[in-house]
Scaffold this active site. Structure first.
Site, short mmCIF file in Angstrom:
data_model
loop_
_atom_site.label_atom_id
_atom_site.label_comp_id
_atom_site.label_asym_id
_atom_site.label_seq_id
_atom_site.Cartn_x
_atom_site.Cartn_y
_atom_site.Cartn_z
N HIS A 130 0.97 -5.95 -1.15
CA HIS A 130 1.21 -7.91 -0.50
C HIS A 130 3.16 -8.28 0.01
CE1 HIS A 130 2.59 -7.83 -5.11
NE2 HIS A 130 3.88 -8.68 -4.75
N SER B 52 7.14 -6.43 -7.58
CA SER B 52 6.09 -5.71 -7.11
C SER B 52 6.23 -5.11 -6.73
CB SER B 52 5.80 -7.05 -6.77
OG SER B 52 5.42 -8.50 -7.14
N GLY B 53 5.04 -3.85 -6.50
CA GLY B 53 4.80 -2.81 -5.67
C GLY B 53 5.51 -1.52 -6.74
N ASP C 31 -4.46 -4.26 -2.86
CA ASP C 31 -2.76 -4.45 -3.09
C ASP C 31 -2.20 -3.11 -2.90
OD1 ASP C 31 -0.83 -5.76 -3.05
OD2 ASP C 31 -0.49 -6.10 -5.42
#
Length: 809
Positions: free
Chosen positions: A621, A759-760, A664
């Site tokens: 994402h 995120s990530g 994801d």
């Protein structure tokens, strides 16, 4: 103990790995029993020591101890049920097995062979010693019945009385009485029923209330899970028997049906009396499981809902499901092993909260989250002052919580040693041993020294920080001048050939003209200057055009790199467990696999994990803003979000590969490999399908949103506990939203979480001396909200995809 530390550490490892089992005995490593009634023998082997115990004539031998270093054998009349167990290096304690007559606390028939430790009569009178003449002169003595084990004041039946074991009493008015020893047949029956909510159930029922067969606990098929018997020895996860390792209302198991992950078991409640709990009324110790006070408001002042009520909040933590937990009225309690007492609230918008119950003994106890441990990576002297966060032994075992008595009972508690900082299961040295140590969670290894190094000696006036100094703005990080394989990824600074001739610049056409290998034709091959490179994949290694007009090109002498090590940072991290809101500021470059994913203009928006010099793992994402590689860039080797460090490495992207089935997860291929040095290193990948245990030591890092908690603009870290998917999917938490290829981590009470901008990024777990990336920060319901832990992509489910993608590109 008189052995030097290094010698014992080696010995501990050898004895742990090569420990010898003796038939009929249970072995505990590093343990010694205190007994006045014992004898010493010189023997060469453990088997000889066992023979000495079996043939002992001076007393009934219940235990023997063997010292590996001195080849000493000690036989003893006592066992762990009657005497104190101490820690002692190079020794192993061998006790007759739990089903042996010497540890059995029930009688068969009239109990003539009973050898247990009960020492009170049916009316509660204390037994008189069999060899004593006061207050009663006995007819039955150790001399008259030498084989009846009359060596203490334990109940026995030496004369075959039909009423069972008995004893002379210490009450002058009562000469003797029968003892209250239960029948073994009733004890066996008790194992097939449960007391309270069945957390101590040890029966052999292996099917569920809906008829499903239970999956073996040590199996990950058809359902993978984090309840590993080898990691959770105190939960007695045997075969496929129903158990309750997570404080559920009753025992349960994973099933062998692919369509039914788990189910409760149908186990009746025992008719025996409920266990006696010594209540804590005014304060709590540990997690407050024994708290029985009358506080009925939460930390924010909300009134507690009655446990028997279902409004405003429906729940199963009621007096019927938890009959032993004192769920009276609306008082704060801890029925399900939370961090401290809590309650459901009468506020419809707040399902539950913790209660502000004071700790016993001090305003701030050793486990108080507001007093974080120090950031220490080594110990000085004998380590008595060590206050770091290591909780793993030299043998790779996880430490037992100091306040816990499972699997090892002991007296090294926070109450006995209030100044030793015995918080949680952190390595400490409360008794002045040679180095920090801990009891282990392995039932067969009582204790071990911890996986810590001694601090190097420092000059007077200097302060040891436990970590390397980060590079200053004027320092240039050294580039590793070696090649991997044939050197296609070599980007080092060497610019002379093996014969010492200076290389010609790749963009130059003099003294040698060429058209095949220029920066314009091969923009990703590192041909910017005149350094040695291998743009054509020559099997012999890097080369260059030379400045010698008589020699157009030649090979360069670049040594081979040692094997690339993953997950071992050159600069040790803090491994923060402060529980402070928002986490801790990380030591610069202590998480060298952390990358910053940025827009082409340089704005940070996501994190990622370096897993190979040319590959980064992140969340899919994070790439939704553009499908063009030119829209992104990756920064490595930085600590501040402004990225002003000289250690910074900047890379454009060559390729983006999204994960399978819209999961994801994504891989980023850098246009050229990162230079691996002290500031930039890859994390390790996990084993395929590996399931992280709730006991694992895991950490999240990132530059994300701090919501005003401080530390903005620098890399932050926090230790996050893993939450088993079965727990995370409970209705009060994430209500079934977590998929099999995902995992949960965080604190149920909230306060700390990954957030926007993280995120990530990586969730890494420490095991066997290295950090393994087990999760990718994926999604959550808000940030740091109570009962809403973060959700991460489970990397172990995608190891094959990662390997295949890298090899194909």
């Amino acid at each position: 103990m008189y052995l030097n530390t290094a010698a014992f550490l080696l010995g501990a490892l050898i004895s742990t790995v090569c420990g010898t089992e003796v038939e009929g005995y249970s072995r505990t490593e590093g343990a010694w029993i205190l007994s006045l009634n014992k004898r010493r023998y010189s023997v060469d082997t453990i088997a000889e020591c066992a023979t000495k115990c079996n043939s002992e004539t001076f007393f009934t031998c219940r235990t023997f101890m063997y010292d590996e270093n001195d080849r000493e054998c000690w036989t003893a009349a006592a066992n762990s049920k009657t005497e104190q167990i101490m820690k002692r290096s190079s020794t192993a304690l061998y006790e007759r097995n739990g089903n042996d007559e010497y540890l059995l606390e029930c009688v068969n028939g009239i109990g003539k062979d009973y050898r247990g430790t009960k020492s009170r009569t049916k009316s509660g009178k204390l037994c008189q010693r069999w060899d004593s003449n006061y207050p009663h002169r006995p007819n039955v003595t150790p001399q008259t019945h030498p084989l009846a084990d009359l060596e203490s004041n334990f109940c026995r039946n030496p004369d075959g009385d039909h009423r069972g074991p008995w004893c002379y009493t210490t009450d002058p008015s009562t000469r003797w009485e029968p003892c209250n020893v239960p029948s073994c047949s009733s004890e066996i029956h008790k194992y097939e029923c449960m007391v309270c909510n069945g957390e101590d159930y040890r029966g052999k029922i292996s099917s569920t209330e809906n008829g499903y067969t239970c999956q073996h606990w040590d199996s990950q098929t058809p359902h993978d899970h984090g309840y590993n018997p080898s990691i959770l020895p105190g939960k007695f996860l045997e075969k496929n028997y129903c158990r309750n390792p997570d404080g559920s209302p009753r025992p349960w198991c994973f099933t062998t049906s692919p369509s039914k992950r788990w189910d409760f078991c149908s186990i009746s409640r025992c008719t025996a009396e409920l266990p006696t709990i010594i209540p804590e009324v005014n304060c709590v110790t540990g997690e407050g499981a024994a708290y029985q006070g009358t506080i009925a408001v939460t930390v924010t002042g909300k009134t507690c809902q009655r446990w028997s009520a279902q409004t405003p909040h429906k729940h199963n933590q009621n007096p019927e499901n938890y009959p032993c937990k004192g769920l009276d009225n609306n008082y704060c309690r801890n029925p399900n092993n939370e961090r401290m007492p809590w309650c459901y609230t009468t506020d419809p918008d707040t399902r539950w909260e913790y209660c502000n119950v004071p700790r016993c003994g001090a305003a701030r106890g050793p486990d108080d989250p507001a007093t974080p441990p120090k950031e220490e990576n080594c110990y000085e002297g004998n380590g008595s002052s060590y206050r770091g966060v290591t909780s793993e032994t030299i043998g790779g075992k996880k430490c037992q919580i100091w306040s816990s008595m499972t699997p090892h009972r002991h007296e090294k508690t926070p109450e006995v040693y209030p100044n030793a900082d015995l918080r949680g299961n952190l390595c400490r040295n409360p008794d002045g041993d040679q180095a920090p140590w801990c009891f282990t969670t392995d039932p067969k290894v009582r204790w071990e020294y911890c996986n810590l190094e001694k601090c190097p000696l420092r000059s007077p006036g200097t302060r040891h920080s436990g970590a390397q100094n980060p590079p200053t703005a004027t320092q240039t990080p050294p580039e590793e001048d070696c090649k991997v394989g044939n050197g296609e990824t070599y980007r080092g600074p060497t610019s002379v050939t093996a014969l010492g001739v200076t290389c010609q610049a790749w963009s130059a056409q003099t003294p040698h003209s060429h058209t095949s290998f220029t920066p314009e034709i091969h923009p990703t091959k590192g041909l910017e200057g005149n350094s040695c490179r291998n743009p054509d994949g020559d099997l012999n290694g890097p080369w260059c055009y030379t400045t010698d007009s008589n020699k157009k090109w030649d090979y360069c002498q670049i040594p081979d790199c040692v094997e690339l090590k993953c997950g071992i940072p050159a600069i040790k991290p803090k491994r923060c467990v402060s529980r402070l809101v928002g986490g801790c500021e990380a030591t610069p470059h202590s998480w060298p696999w952390q990358i910053s994913l940025r827009t082409s203009a340089g704005t940070h928006f996501c994190g990622g994990t370096l897993i190979d010099p040319q590959w980064v793992l992140t969340a899919a994402h994070c790439l939704e803003r553009s499908s063009r590689t030119s829209a992104y860039k990756v920064l490595l080797g930085i600590h501040t979000e402004t990225a002003t460090e000289s250690s910074k490495q900047e890379r454009r992207l060559e390729k983006m590969v999204l994960g399978p089935n819209r999961v994801d997860i994504a891989l980023l291929k850098l246009e050229r490999p990162a230079i691996i040095n002290d500031q930039v290193q890859p994390a390790c990948l996990p084993e395929k399908d590996y399931i992280v245990s709730s006991e694992a030591e895991c950490f999240v890092t990132g530059w994300g949103e701090t919501q005003g908690t401080g530390g903005e603009g620098v890399l932050k870290e926090e230790s996050f506990p893993i939450i088993e998917n079965k727990v995370c999917n409970r209705p009060e938490y994430l209500n079934g939203r977590v998929q099999n290829y995902e995992l949960c981590a965080g604190y149920i009470e909230g306060g700390i979480d990954s957030c926007q901008g993280d995120s990530g990024g990586p969730l890494v777990c420490y095991a066997q001396g290295k950090f393994v990336v087990q999760g990718i920060i994926s999604w959550g319901m808000g940030c740091a909200n109570a009962m809403r832990p973060g959700v991460y992509v489970r990397v172990s489910k995608f190891v094959d995809w990662i390997d295949k993608t890298i090899k194909a590109n």
